[in-house]
Design a protein around this motif. Sequence first.
Motif, PDB file in Angstrom:
ATOM      1  N   GLY A 355      44.594  49.516  51.976  1.00  0.00           N
ATOM      2  CA  GLY A 355      43.155  49.299  52.055  1.00  0.00           C
ATOM      3  C   GLY A 355      42.620  48.804  50.727  1.00  0.00           C
ATOM      4  N   LEU A 356      41.586  47.982  50.779  1.00  0.00           N
ATOM      5  CA  LEU A 356      40.946  47.507  49.558  1.00  0.00           C
ATOM      6  C   LEU A 356      40.104  48.617  48.946  1.00  0.00           C
ATOM      7  CD1 LEU A 356      39.813  43.941  50.665  1.00  0.00           C
ATOM      8  CD2 LEU A 356      41.498  44.470  48.905  1.00  0.00           C
ATOM      9  N   PRO A 357      39.883  48.571  47.637  1.00  0.00           N
ATOM     10  CA  PRO A 357      38.980  49.554  47.013  1.00  0.00           C
ATOM     11  C   PRO A 357      37.598  49.506  47.657  1.00  0.00           C
ATOM     12  CG  PRO A 357      40.157  48.278  45.348  1.00  0.00           C
ATOM     13  CD  PRO A 357      40.440  47.629  46.670  1.00  0.00           C
ATOM     14  N   ALA A 358      36.877  50.587  47.541  1.00  0.00           N
ATOM     15  CA  ALA A 358      35.536  50.655  48.138  1.00  0.00           C
ATOM     16  C   ALA A 358      34.676  49.512  47.618  1.00  0.00           C
ATOM     17  CB  ALA A 358      34.890  51.998  47.811  1.00  0.00           C
ATOM     18  N   ASN A 359      33.812  49.003  48.467  1.00  0.00           N
ATOM     19  CA  ASN A 359      32.964  47.871  48.102  1.00  0.00           C
ATOM     20  C   ASN A 359      32.102  48.220  46.896  1.00  0.00           C
ATOM     21  OD1 ASN A 359      31.750  45.421  48.186  1.00  0.00           O
ATOM     22  ND2 ASN A 359      30.603  45.771  50.077  1.00  0.00           N
ATOM     23  N   ASN A 360      31.969  47.258  46.024  1.00  0.00           N
ATOM     24  CA  ASN A 360      31.118  47.479  44.847  1.00  0.00           C
ATOM     25  C   ASN A 360      30.289  46.236  44.601  1.00  0.00           C
ATOM     26  OD1 ASN A 360      32.757  45.600  43.212  1.00  0.00           O
ATOM     27  ND2 ASN A 360      34.330  47.203  43.360  1.00  0.00           N
ATOM     28  N   SER A 361      29.499  46.260  43.556  1.00  0.00           N
ATOM     29  CA  SER A 361      28.572  45.164  43.292  1.00  0.00           C
ATOM     30  C   SER A 361      29.184  44.088  42.392  1.00  0.00           C
ATOM     31  CB  SER A 361      27.301  45.721  42.631  1.00  0.00           C
ATOM     32  OG  SER A 361      27.630  46.407  41.421  1.00  0.00           O
ATOM     33  N   ARG A 362      30.502  44.169  42.126  1.00  0.00           N
ATOM     34  CA  ARG A 362      31.124  43.222  41.206  1.00  0.00           C
ATOM     35  C   ARG A 362      31.808  42.061  41.926  1.00  0.00           C
ATOM     36  NH1 ARG A 362      35.162  44.322  38.547  1.00  0.00           N
ATOM     37  NH2 ARG A 362      36.004  45.972  39.853  1.00  0.00           N
ATOM     38  N   GLY A 363      31.963  42.162  43.244  1.00  0.00           N
ATOM     39  CA  GLY A 363      32.724  41.144  43.941  1.00  0.00           C
ATOM     40  C   GLY A 363      34.200  41.463  43.908  1.00  0.00           C
ATOM     41  N   ALA A 364      35.040  40.506  44.242  1.00  0.00           N
ATOM     42  CA  ALA A 364      36.481  40.724  44.344  1.00  0.00           C
ATOM     43  C   ALA A 364      37.215  39.940  43.264  1.00  0.00           C
ATOM     44  CB  ALA A 364      36.974  40.298  45.733  1.00  0.00           C
TER      45      ALA A 364
END
Length: 617
Positions: A355-364
């Motif tokens: 799974g990807l890390p939890a969504n954040n405000s920095r983008g991918a």
Amino acid sequence: MTNTQDAGVDTSSIPQQSNSQSTFLTLSRLLPFLKPYRRQFAFAGIALLIAASATLTIPYAFRQMIDLGFSKIGSGGNGIEHVNLTFLALFGVAVVLGIATAARFYMVSWLGERVTADIRNAVYAHVITQSPEFFETTQTGEVLSRLTTDTSLIQTVVGTSISLALRNLLLFIGGLVMLFVTSPMLSSIIIVMLVIVILPIIFFGRRVRKLSRDSQDRIADASALAGEILNAMPTVQAYTHEEIEAKRFSNSVENAFKTAMRRIRARSLLTMIAILLIFGAIVFVLWLGAHAVVNGEMSGGKLGQFILYASIVAGAVGALSEVLGEAQRAAGATERLLELMSVRSPITEVDNPLGLPANNSRGAKISIRNLRFHYPSRPETAALDKLNLEIQAGETIALVGASGAGKTTLFQLLLRFYDPEQGTICIDDISIRELNLLELRSTIGIVPQDTIIFSANALENIRFGRADASDDEVIKAAKMAAAHDFIERLPDGYNSFLGERGVRLSGGQKQRIAIARALLKNPRLMLLDEATSALDAESERLVQQALETAMQGRTTIIIAHRLATVKRADRIVVLDHGHIVEVGNHTSLMALNGAYAKLAKLQFHIEENSNTTEEIT
């Protein structure tokens, strides 16, 4: 345009089944679709047994009427009572036969419709999971033909032919048993003659099956050609090719007609041979029976019973030959559908995806390492070769380069439409091969240059970006994409039907719908394939403002052909024949006076001059 007239559509991506399989072995591969409805088949089977049993009692009743009724009337006995009882019994048999036949018809018709719907759903669900590689080599018209025409043939078999085959098989077996009970000698002669006549029926049956498959292929050719041309009507009419394309389609239809006529002639010959040989054998045996009655070796009632049972057996064999013809066609259709179902997408998922890390405000964060890729349809040319690129979270990257440099290919690999032969792509240090496809693609939003508009209203077209979005969220995304005003001016606003492929919209309006769709998805990685290329100056200004807002807090990769777009990027990546040749910003790359500077002078000078003129004005 693909020429389907002579060779047919390209189905090289679909594995071909061997024609050596028997019809019944091929049809048995439909069993997984039939198993869920065992109870309904059982009910249909019970009704079938009852109806067949009722039919087989009729000849016996006639024998009783002749031997115990008419003969006693002629000898002065009370035979009229036997006649009355016999006809009363026959009426009772008719009632049972009618109810059982109706029940059987209802159940098998329901099964035919249900199983066909399941097959269509299964085939469609399987096809839409295929990678673009499949659609590079298979026309959609071919797939649609298999979904419609072929499944209709299977519906005929499941909903009618199987029932008729079982009914006539029961009548054949039951009638044969009763023939032996009535006259073993005459029955033995019939059996020997039936064995002799079945051999040519089997031979011609195989011929019908092969022709049935060929007929379905030619119908698919015509469907594929029609689908291709109807989707390109503006181009066809602009080049005045209406007469040419009508002739091409006519030739394709005629080819299908000729193939169908070969099948029909073979099947007609099969039917004629079956009827002539079988009834000829029965007439010969009945001639022997008539002599037995004249010689007092058999009663009139027994001969009548034998004739009726022989008629039942002959009718059953004739019906089975008809069913065999339908089964041959359905076997060809089943082969084509199962071939489609056997195709496996080369894009596979791991058993235990990460799974990807939890969504954040920095983008991918995107890491591309030693990437090498060839398109399956162009194996001799590398679309990307030893590509390495690190993109930080929240960064905006512009991809520039001549056509064929590999810009769109990189987008397709990021979305895992294809897998590279070499190298890896990582999102937040996790290889995209280790991710669930749904999670990967949910993380990415894309605005393609060729916008796809569905046959639905504006609201649903934008909601395609996120199926659970509310109407207010859809309208908010439309406002961000500068689409709200023109949508409001449509006859029914957001409920306006946009036409097939968006024919009621301009190119710029379609693109703003696509941008709204991507913004609604709110992805961590945004892929923009020159998202403002079809906009006028005012709309571009509005959309650029919306995109700048949308880019905040997410990583953005832009395929850029406009100078304004390039200048806004944090970095510019210059691609040439699948290689990165330069990386930097606009100023630094112009100072290098290399590949980017050359592209800028050729591609951007008109726009630069236009901007300079506006500033002077």
